[in-house]
Design an enzyme around this catalytic site. Sequence first.
Site, PDB file in Angstrom:
ATOM      1  N   GLU A   1      58.147  99.471   8.744  1.00  0.00           N
ATOM      2  CA  GLU A   1      57.996  99.808   7.323  1.00  0.00           C
ATOM      3  C   GLU A   1      57.121 101.036   7.078  1.00  0.00           C
ATOM      4  O   GLU A   1      56.154 100.986   6.334  1.00  0.00           O
ATOM      5  CB  GLU A   1      57.386  98.614   6.572  1.00  0.00           C
ATOM      6  CG  GLU A   1      58.251  97.392   6.598  1.00  0.00           C
ATOM      7  CD  GLU A   1      57.586  96.198   5.923  1.00  0.00           C
ATOM      8  OE1 GLU A   1      58.289  95.487   5.208  1.00  0.00           O
ATOM      9  OE2 GLU A   1      56.386  95.979   6.127  1.00  0.00           O
TER      10      GLU A   1
HETATM   11  C1  TNX Z   1      57.751  92.396   6.365  1.00  0.00           C
HETATM   12  S1  TNX Z   1      58.397  92.046   9.136  1.00  0.00           S
HETATM   13  C2  TNX Z   1      56.743  92.895   7.161  1.00  0.00           C
HETATM   14  C3  TNX Z   1      55.376  92.401   6.962  1.00  0.00           C
HETATM   15  C4  TNX Z   1      55.266  91.449   5.805  1.00  0.00           C
HETATM   16  C5  TNX Z   1      56.443  90.516   5.814  1.00  0.00           C
HETATM   17  C6  TNX Z   1      56.369  89.461   4.752  1.00  0.00           C
HETATM   18  C7  TNX Z   1      57.664  93.296   9.291  1.00  0.00           C
HETATM   19  C8  TNX Z   1      57.821  93.899  10.571  1.00  0.00           C
HETATM   20  N1  TNX Z   1      56.947  93.710   8.238  1.00  0.00           N
HETATM   21  O1  TNX Z   1      54.493  93.478   6.813  1.00  0.00           O
HETATM   22  O2  TNX Z   1      54.081  90.742   5.951  1.00  0.00           O
HETATM   23  O3  TNX Z   1      57.613  91.266   5.646  1.00  0.00           O
HETATM   24  O4  TNX Z   1      57.385  88.514   4.907  1.00  0.00           O
END
Ligand code: TNX
Length: 528
Positions: A341
């Site tokens: 992300e």
């Molecule tokens: C996505 S999964 C994220 C996390 C969040 C999560 C909440 C991922 C690699 N990144 O930063 O905590 O969703 O469900």
Amino acid sequence: MIPFRLHFWLILFSPLSTLSAFTMPTRTEAFTNSTMNSGAMIPKPVFEQPGQGNFTLTDATRVFIETGQNEIAAIGHYLAARLKAVTGYEFPVQETTGTPTQGHISLTLAGADASLGEEGYQLTVTTESVTLSAYRPAGLFWGAQSLRQLLPVAIEETTPQSGPWVLPAVTIRDVPRFAWRGMMLDVARHFFAMSDIKRLIDALVYYKINRLHLHLSDDQGWRIAIESWPKLTETGGSTETGGGAGGYYSQSDYSDLVAYAQSRYMTIVPEIDMPGHTNAALASYAELNCDGKAPALYTGIEVGFSSLCVDRDVTYRFISDVVREIAARTPGAYFHIGGDETKSTAPADYVKFIERVQPIVEQYGKQMVGWEEIANAKLASGAIVQHWNLQPDALTKAVAQGAKVIMSPAAHAYLDIKYDPSTPLGQDWAGHVSVEAAYEWDPATLVSRVKESDILGVEAALWTETIQTLDDIEFMTFPRVLGIAEIAWSAAEGRSWEEYKGRLAQHGERLSAMGVKFYRAPEVPWGG
Ligand code: TNX
């Protein structure tokens, strides 16, 4: 690792000296003695053959271990201590060179066949003895968990209980499908005490989970002391989601945790998320920001707004120090660099960044693991990609580069996703993950192009934006993680939710006896 289809043939046709040495019972009907739990094990063993009668633990039962093998001795003492605490019997651990006499439990590596691999085991209970054999010590440890599951539920209590302590006669030969059977705990969004993590480890290893991935840094907190960058914890560790006090692990805390896990055949996988999810670090050191200004600490739950400055050399000095210090205290082979992300890092910068960090991880002797986005970069051999959201492009690139994949699909393996709309904790961006959804999927068929041979294993993930206490952790983790554990260990053939939920129901009492506050999902016919 032996592919699971091969296990089947090995069991059926190989001239397994160890197996054929047993007198195979002809009786094949299900277990009938209701005081016993054989047949209800999770993960389901690859091969299980009920025998006649049972073996009873008494105050004369000893644990025999092979002479001169420290690891076997440690497992013998671990098992004896557990059994003693509840039964009150002594269970002296005694070294022996020969085959132990009747009436006892014995742990041995002698003569075991190599096809049991690094973690497989064979457990034979007859009316006369209990024999646990493996090719490697880890197999004995997992076999000891199976032995516990064969005993009456009361064996999992923490205070003395009355018996009888009866094991049904059975022959089990068991080898995991995947080498990586993991759980991730996010200690950055909320900080958790060492004692909470140790309790979690104890419950996870009961189900043969062998990796604990710790998400040690994020926007809301930096949780591990780095001696060369002390403000990471002084500043970055001082709060958490919601504005609480946060906290961090000293390096010796971390080593203590690693040793605790190691003694239970669990590998700690440290994650420092980068280049995004880094506000806590950026707030601690102004020089990590492209504009040279430290942002305020962050206690919300947004994602994707922070990035290390990918063009500054100081960024890579920082990463090198962090990786070096953590790697030095991590005996496990892996270092997880996050990489997810990164909405505020330009795609070309992101690729450049990953390709600069990768050799740093290698330099400190670790295999790089990253969330699936890292597959957009050129990966070195040995890199491991963790699948979380359906980004088929990234997975195609990962597999094309020969990377192995850890399967953590949010719709099945995210433990922070609500069970259903009424779940008081958690998020719902990936829908809902019922106990059934956590169990009813197969890693090898979920994503086209990611085949069995590309998959290193399976990992459940608990993000903790809404999770604040050990009770919260247990409520979201159990019972769903049992399904993930079974998917990771047991063969896929013949799997069915109908059959599984009956077995799972019997684990409610076990979890309660261990003091685990699990969610009594209405779709499971819990007894008791
Ligand atoms: C996505 S999964 C994220 C996390 C969040 C999560 C909440 C991922 C690699 N990144 O930063 O905590 O969703 O469900």
